[in-house]
Design a protein around this motif. Structure first.
Motif, mmCIF file in Angstrom:
data_model
loop_
_atom_site.group_PDB
_atom_site.id
_atom_site.type_symbol
_atom_site.label_atom_id
_atom_site.label_comp_id
_atom_site.label_asym_id
_atom_site.label_seq_id
_atom_site.Cartn_x
_atom_site.Cartn_y
_atom_site.Cartn_z
ATOM 1 N N VAL A 1 9.817 1.782 5.596
ATOM 2 C CA VAL A 1 9.377 2.842 5.444
ATOM 3 C C VAL A 1 10.517 4.183 5.588
ATOM 4 O O VAL A 1 10.525 5.397 5.044
ATOM 5 N N GLU A 2 11.385 3.617 6.357
ATOM 6 C CA GLU A 2 12.833 4.448 6.611
ATOM 7 C C GLU A 2 13.452 4.566 5.436
ATOM 8 O O GLU A 2 14.453 5.337 5.208
ATOM 9 N N GLN A 3 13.417 3.608 4.279
ATOM 10 C CA GLN A 3 14.284 3.793 3.157
ATOM 11 C C GLN A 3 13.455 4.541 1.939
ATOM 12 O O GLN A 3 13.973 4.532 0.934
ATOM 13 N N VAL A 4 12.236 5.116 2.312
ATOM 14 C CA VAL A 4 11.343 5.885 1.315
ATOM 15 C C VAL A 4 11.553 7.056 1.707
ATOM 16 O O VAL A 4 10.710 8.069 2.524
ATOM 17 N N ASN A 5 12.725 8.000 0.963
ATOM 18 C CA ASN A 5 12.703 9.386 1.158
ATOM 19 C C ASN A 5 12.980 9.838 2.588
ATOM 20 O O ASN A 5 12.325 10.913 2.867
ATOM 21 N N ALA A 6 13.423 9.071 3.372
ATOM 22 C CA ALA A 6 13.871 9.413 4.763
ATOM 23 C C ALA A 6 15.141 10.053 4.892
ATOM 24 O O ALA A 6 16.098 9.921 3.862
ATOM 25 N N THR A 7 15.197 11.197 5.874
ATOM 26 C CA THR A 7 16.471 11.796 6.015
ATOM 27 C C THR A 7 17.067 11.391 7.354
ATOM 28 O O THR A 7 18.088 12.070 7.865
ATOM 29 N N SER A 8 16.481 10.533 8.092
ATOM 30 C CA SER A 8 16.992 10.047 9.518
ATOM 31 C C SER A 8 16.139 8.890 9.940
ATOM 32 O O SER A 8 15.337 8.370 9.183
ATOM 33 N N GLY A 9 16.796 8.127 10.977
ATOM 34 C CA GLY A 9 16.229 6.837 11.219
ATOM 35 C C GLY A 9 17.323 5.914 10.894
ATOM 36 O O GLY A 9 18.234 6.012 10.160
ATOM 37 N N ILE A 10 17.155 4.590 11.439
ATOM 38 C CA ILE A 10 18.151 3.492 11.498
ATOM 39 C C ILE A 10 18.088 2.901 9.731
ATOM 40 O O ILE A 10 18.902 2.742 9.290
ATOM 41 N N GLY A 11 16.803 2.880 9.424
ATOM 42 C CA GLY A 11 16.626 2.669 7.886
ATOM 43 C C GLY A 11 17.478 3.642 7.169
ATOM 44 O O GLY A 11 18.034 3.022 6.031
ATOM 45 N N TYR A 12 17.254 4.683 7.359
ATOM 46 C CA TYR A 12 18.083 5.884 6.523
ATOM 47 C C TYR A 12 19.562 5.641 6.603
ATOM 48 O O TYR A 12 20.316 5.626 5.560
ATOM 49 N N MET A 13 19.939 5.391 7.859
ATOM 50 C CA MET A 13 21.497 5.276 8.200
ATOM 51 C C MET A 13 21.996 3.961 7.142
ATOM 52 O O MET A 13 22.962 3.979 6.469
ATOM 53 N N MET A 14 21.053 2.850 7.323
ATOM 54 C CA MET A 14 21.619 1.683 6.523
ATOM 55 C C MET A 14 21.507 1.911 4.833
ATOM 56 O O MET A 14 22.411 1.462 4.136
ATOM 57 N N GLU A 15 20.634 2.643 4.579
ATOM 58 C CA GLU A 15 20.544 2.935 2.858
ATOM 59 C C GLU A 15 21.609 3.677 2.741
ATOM 60 O O GLU A 15 22.254 3.389 1.622
ATOM 61 N N LEU B 1 0.711 -1.164 0.031
ATOM 62 C CA LEU B 1 -0.013 0.141 0.327
ATOM 63 C C LEU B 1 0.772 1.380 0.027
ATOM 64 O O LEU B 1 0.262 2.253 -0.148
ATOM 65 N N ILE B 2 2.252 1.054 0.176
ATOM 66 C CA ILE B 2 3.001 2.242 0.076
ATOM 67 C C ILE B 2 2.965 3.319 -1.150
ATOM 68 O O ILE B 2 2.549 4.424 -0.634
ATOM 69 N N PRO B 3 2.901 2.758 -2.334
ATOM 70 C CA PRO B 3 2.589 3.913 -3.223
ATOM 71 C C PRO B 3 1.206 4.489 -3.317
ATOM 72 O O PRO B 3 1.501 5.697 -3.324
ATOM 73 N N LEU B 4 0.332 3.886 -2.771
ATOM 74 C CA LEU B 4 -1.052 4.496 -2.458
ATOM 75 C C LEU B 4 -0.878 5.449 -1.269
ATOM 76 O O LEU B 4 -1.414 6.623 -1.557
ATOM 77 N N LEU B 5 -0.359 5.078 -0.373
ATOM 78 C CA LEU B 5 -0.070 6.015 0.885
ATOM 79 C C LEU B 5 0.724 7.296 0.423
ATOM 80 O O LEU B 5 0.362 8.356 1.067
ATOM 81 N N ILE B 6 1.697 6.957 -0.393
ATOM 82 C CA ILE B 6 2.505 8.332 -0.729
ATOM 83 C C ILE B 6 1.498 9.260 -1.415
ATOM 84 O O ILE B 6 1.886 10.341 -1.274
ATOM 85 N N LEU B 7 0.783 8.779 -2.408
ATOM 86 C CA LEU B 7 -0.339 9.758 -3.078
ATOM 87 C C LEU B 7 -1.292 10.254 -2.267
ATOM 88 O O LEU B 7 -1.634 11.423 -2.343
ATOM 89 N N TRP B 8 -1.702 9.724 -1.186
ATOM 90 C CA TRP B 8 -2.374 10.075 -0.140
ATOM 91 C C TRP B 8 -1.705 11.065 0.759
ATOM 92 O O TRP B 8 -2.484 12.372 1.049
ATOM 93 N N PHE B 9 -0.742 10.778 1.425
ATOM 94 C CA PHE B 9 -0.351 11.656 2.371
ATOM 95 C C PHE B 9 1.093 11.954 2.348
ATOM 96 O O PHE B 9 1.656 12.868 2.947
ATOM 97 N N GLY B 10 1.562 11.965 0.966
ATOM 98 C CA GLY B 10 3.009 12.418 0.747
ATOM 99 C C GLY B 10 4.112 11.474 1.265
ATOM 100 O O GLY B 10 3.666 10.484 1.416
#
Length: 293
Positions: free
Chosen positions: A234-248, A147-156
């Motif tokens: 979700v932290e690897q989808v255009n995130a600028t902080s978080g453990i997932g962003y650090m890993m990406e 649902l992430i693509p749809l949620l991005i369209l709804w909530f950015g």
């Protein structure tokens, strides 16, 4: 000469058992001896929850020391520990961990609240079940990550999308297990509550909530794991902080050790959160006698 030879029957007795068995209890009713092996799993091992992770760590260390594991693919545990120390020293790990924990906590709170509310309505009302259970089962068949693509369209692509994705992954196991716990409450409890004329509120408080608590806590164990799994993505989808962003970011620069540090942090967070739920389960359900005791 015996009574049998003279054609006489021996005197009847009131004891139906033969003399050899007189005064002896059946074998199945005897108290088991101390040497008899128990059929259950036995007593809990001290710190048994840590045995599996420590064995995995020891295998990893032994394989790295013996050269059986390629250091470029999987660095040794001491290299990972050194990288974690560097990340802690410059404050990056604490900052990313705080951001990740906040997202997971918000998603967990909203997901648990929604799942619990829908489960109570659906479990105590046939109309509520007809309206709620079907859509929830449809959502159960659709992965939250799809649902992430749809949620991005709804909530950015901001924090709202991330928290909503985590909440969607959390509320389904809470709903499923709580609803099952409600529906498996003995019907005689409801009949007794009607006999003593309990109000609806007192019925929920004294019968429904205690009866659904085991299922709810089991759902919570799945929910906390689902929260961390959704957080990784979700932290690897255009995130600028978080453990997932650090890993990406580490993947971009080929820093395998930093990626492993992030995975270890996620694993520890999942292990600790599951342990906390199990601790609450043991405290609140101490009246039950199970094989785990």
């Amino acid at each position: 000469m015996s009574a049998t030879v003279l054609g006489k029957q021996p005197p009847a007795t009131n004891d139906p058992q033969p003399p050899a068995a007189r005064g002896a209890a059946p074998a199945a009713l005897r108290r088991p001896s101390r040497s008899r092996k128990r059929l259950g799993p036995g007593r809990p091992l001290p710190y048994g929850w840590a045995a599996g992770p420590l064995l995995l760590l020891a295998t990893w260390a032994a394989g790295s020391a013996a050269g059986l594991i390629d250091a470029r693919s999987l660095p040794a545990p001491w290299v990972i520990a050194a990288s974690a120390g560097d990340l802690i020293a410059d404050g990056r790990l604490q900052s990313h961990l705080t951001t990740s924990a906040r997202r997971a906590l918000l998603g967990l709170v909203f997901g648990v609240a929604g799942g619990l509310l829908l489960a109570v309505v659906s479990g105590l009302s046939r109309l509520g079940e007809a309206l709620i259970d079907g859509p929830v089962q449809i959502k159960r068949a659709v992965p939250s990550l799809a649902l992430i693509p749809l949620l991005i369209l709804w909530f950015g692509i901001g924090e709202t999308m991330k928290v909503v994705t985590i909440a969607l992954g959390v509320f389904v196991p809470v709903y499923i297990h709580t609803h099952n716990g409600l529906r498996t409450i003995d019907n005689r409890c409801a009949e007794l509550a009607e006999t003593v004329r309990l109000s609806r509120l007192r019925f929920v408080r004294h019968v429904v909530l205690p009866g659904a608590l085991p299922g709810f806590l089991l759902g919570m164990r799945f929910a906390v794991t689902a929260a961390w799994l959704a957080l990784v993505v979700v932290e690897q989808v255009n995130a600028t902080s978080g453990i997932g962003y650090m890993m990406e970011l580490a993947r971009t620069y080929g820093q395998t050790d930093v990626i492993i540090v992030g995975l270890v942090v996620y694993g520890l967070l999942g292990l600790v959160s599951d342990g906390l739920v199990r601790l609450v389960e043991r405290r609140t359900l101490s009246w039950r006698r199970t094989l785990a005791d």
